[in-house]
Write a protein that holds these residues in place. Structure first.
Motif, PDB file in Angstrom:
ATOM      1  N   UNK A  63      -6.318  -6.948   4.751  1.00 27.76           N
ATOM      2  CA  UNK A  63      -6.572  -8.271   5.339  1.00 27.76           C
ATOM      3  C   UNK A  63      -5.105  -9.409   4.962  1.00 27.76           C
ATOM      4  N   UNK A  64      -4.735  -9.177   3.882  1.00 24.55           N
ATOM      5  CA  UNK A  64      -3.058  -9.889   3.988  1.00 24.55           C
ATOM      6  C   UNK A  64      -1.993  -9.531   5.566  1.00 24.55           C
ATOM      7  N   UNK A  65      -2.062  -8.746   6.257  1.00 28.74           N
ATOM      8  CA  UNK A  65      -2.066  -8.457   7.301  1.00 28.74           C
ATOM      9  C   UNK A  65      -2.339  -9.557   8.697  1.00 28.74           C
ATOM     10  N   UNK A  66      -3.660  -9.021   8.862  1.00 33.52           N
ATOM     11  CA  UNK A  66      -4.433 -10.104   9.301  1.00 33.52           C
ATOM     12  C   UNK A  66      -4.389 -11.584   9.434  1.00 33.52           C
ATOM     13  N   UNK A  67      -3.968 -12.075   8.599  1.00 43.94           N
ATOM     14  CA  UNK A  67      -3.817 -13.717   8.282  1.00 43.94           C
ATOM     15  C   UNK A  67      -2.567 -13.725   8.455  1.00 43.94           C
ATOM     16  N   UNK A  68      -1.168 -12.504   8.509  1.00 47.34           N
ATOM     17  CA  UNK A  68      -0.003 -12.842   9.019  1.00 47.34           C
ATOM     18  C   UNK A  68      -0.093 -12.996  10.764  1.00 47.34           C
ATOM     19  N   UNK A  76     -14.732  -2.800  15.345  1.00 50.58           N
ATOM     20  CA  UNK A  76     -14.151  -4.587  14.895  1.00 50.58           C
ATOM     21  C   UNK A  76     -15.398  -4.203  13.500  1.00 50.58           C
ATOM     22  N   UNK A  77     -16.543  -3.802  13.488  1.00 54.04           N
ATOM     23  CA  UNK A  77     -17.592  -3.488  12.208  1.00 54.04           C
ATOM     24  C   UNK A  77     -16.967  -2.612  11.312  1.00 54.04           C
ATOM     25  N   UNK A  78     -16.969  -1.466  12.366  1.00 52.28           N
ATOM     26  CA  UNK A  78     -16.486  -0.293  10.679  1.00 52.28           C
ATOM     27  C   UNK A  78     -15.140  -1.008  10.421  1.00 52.28           C
ATOM     28  N   UNK A  88      -8.162  -4.401  15.395  1.00 50.94           N
ATOM     29  CA  UNK A  88      -9.702  -4.826  15.937  1.00 50.94           C
ATOM     30  C   UNK A  88     -10.503  -5.701  15.333  1.00 50.94           C
ATOM     31  N   UNK A  89      -9.929  -6.138  14.171  1.00 55.64           N
ATOM     32  CA  UNK A  89     -11.205  -6.970  13.558  1.00 55.64           C
ATOM     33  C   UNK A  89     -10.338  -8.847  14.066  1.00 55.64           C
ATOM     34  N   UNK A  90      -9.521  -8.628  14.529  1.00 57.22           N
ATOM     35  CA  UNK A  90      -8.479  -9.766  15.573  1.00 57.22           C
ATOM     36  C   UNK A  90      -9.395 -10.047  16.481  1.00 57.22           C
TER      37      UNK A  90
END
Length: 236
Positions: free
Chosen positions: A118-123, A52-54, A43-45
């Motif tokens: 954060x780790x998965x988002x970067x991946x 996304x805000x939550x 949801x952030x990506x």
């Protein structure tokens, strides 16, 4: 005071009683964290409105506060919420009947989830967009593309960071003793209290944690080697 090497060995063997609880807390927290992290990262990506805000607020708050604080907030706060809901719905259920370790699972899963997000988002962001478009061109759905193309590569890219999260959570289990859960650190305290040989008991606990950490690092290195071999077109 003199060091008692024999007691270090005695304490080390005794600590194996608490090893299953330590491993259970670590495993459940990481699984729970992963279940939280994947949708939070997505949801952030994709910048989903509201969600996304939550997710961003969740990550910021958890990463910005100590792990021990998360444990205390859940341990003292969640029972209040459970009892309040139970009274309003006339469920006849109270938080007293819930094993304490369940609150530890919830608190540590929330902690792990924020860091793993954060780790998965970067991946995920490291995966070549061209591969996603190629998957769509051969008729894959977004869900199939994510499961078969994106997630496996994202996890491979994030392997070292994820292993650090595993080690961090393993070490973080020592906080569970503050709410009366007997893991390795808690068992070390109990063993030491029999004759006040705390130094020897903590040496034994440190050796056990060090051994587990080395094992995780070795397993990670082996997995990384297989991934690199596969990527080069060799036999893993």
């Amino acid at each position: 005071m003199q060091l008692d090497p024999q007691f270090i060995l005695t304490a080390f063997l005794d600590l194996f009683q608490a090893l299953p609880m330590t491993l259970l807390i670590t495993a459940v927290s990481l699984i729970g964290g992963f279940i939280i992290a994947v949708p939070a990262a997505l949801v952030r990506i994709n910048r989903v409105p509201v969600l996304s805000q939550i997710a961003s607020a969740y990550v910021t708050v958890i990463r910005g506060t100590p792990m021990l604080m998360h444990l205390f907030l859940i341990y003292y706060g969640l029972p209040i919420l459970i009892d309040s809901v139970s009274r309003k719905l006339n469920l006849g259920f109270t938080s007293v009947s819930i094993p304490i370790v369940y609150f530890v699972f919830v608190a540590f899963s929330l902690t792990a989830g924020a860091y793993m997000t954060e780790v998965i988002r970067a991946g995920i962001q490291a995966v070549d967009r061209g591969q996603v478009e190629a998957a769509y061109s051969v008729g894959m759905t977004p869900v199939q593309t994510f499961k078969r193309i994106v997630l496996p590569q994202a996890l491979a890219v994030s392997l070292l960071n994820l292993s650090s999260e595993v080690i961090g959570m393993l070490h973080g289990t020592t906080l569970a003793f503050t709410v009366s859960i007997t893991e390795i650190n808690g068992r070390a305290n109990i063993v030491a209290s029999t004759n006040w040989k705390f130094f020897e008991a903590y040496i034994a606990a440190a050796l056990m944690f060090w051994g587990l950490t080395v094992l995780i690092e070795r397993v990670t290195a082996r997995i990384e080697k297989k991934i690199n071999t596969f990527n080069r077109g060799g036999v893993a």
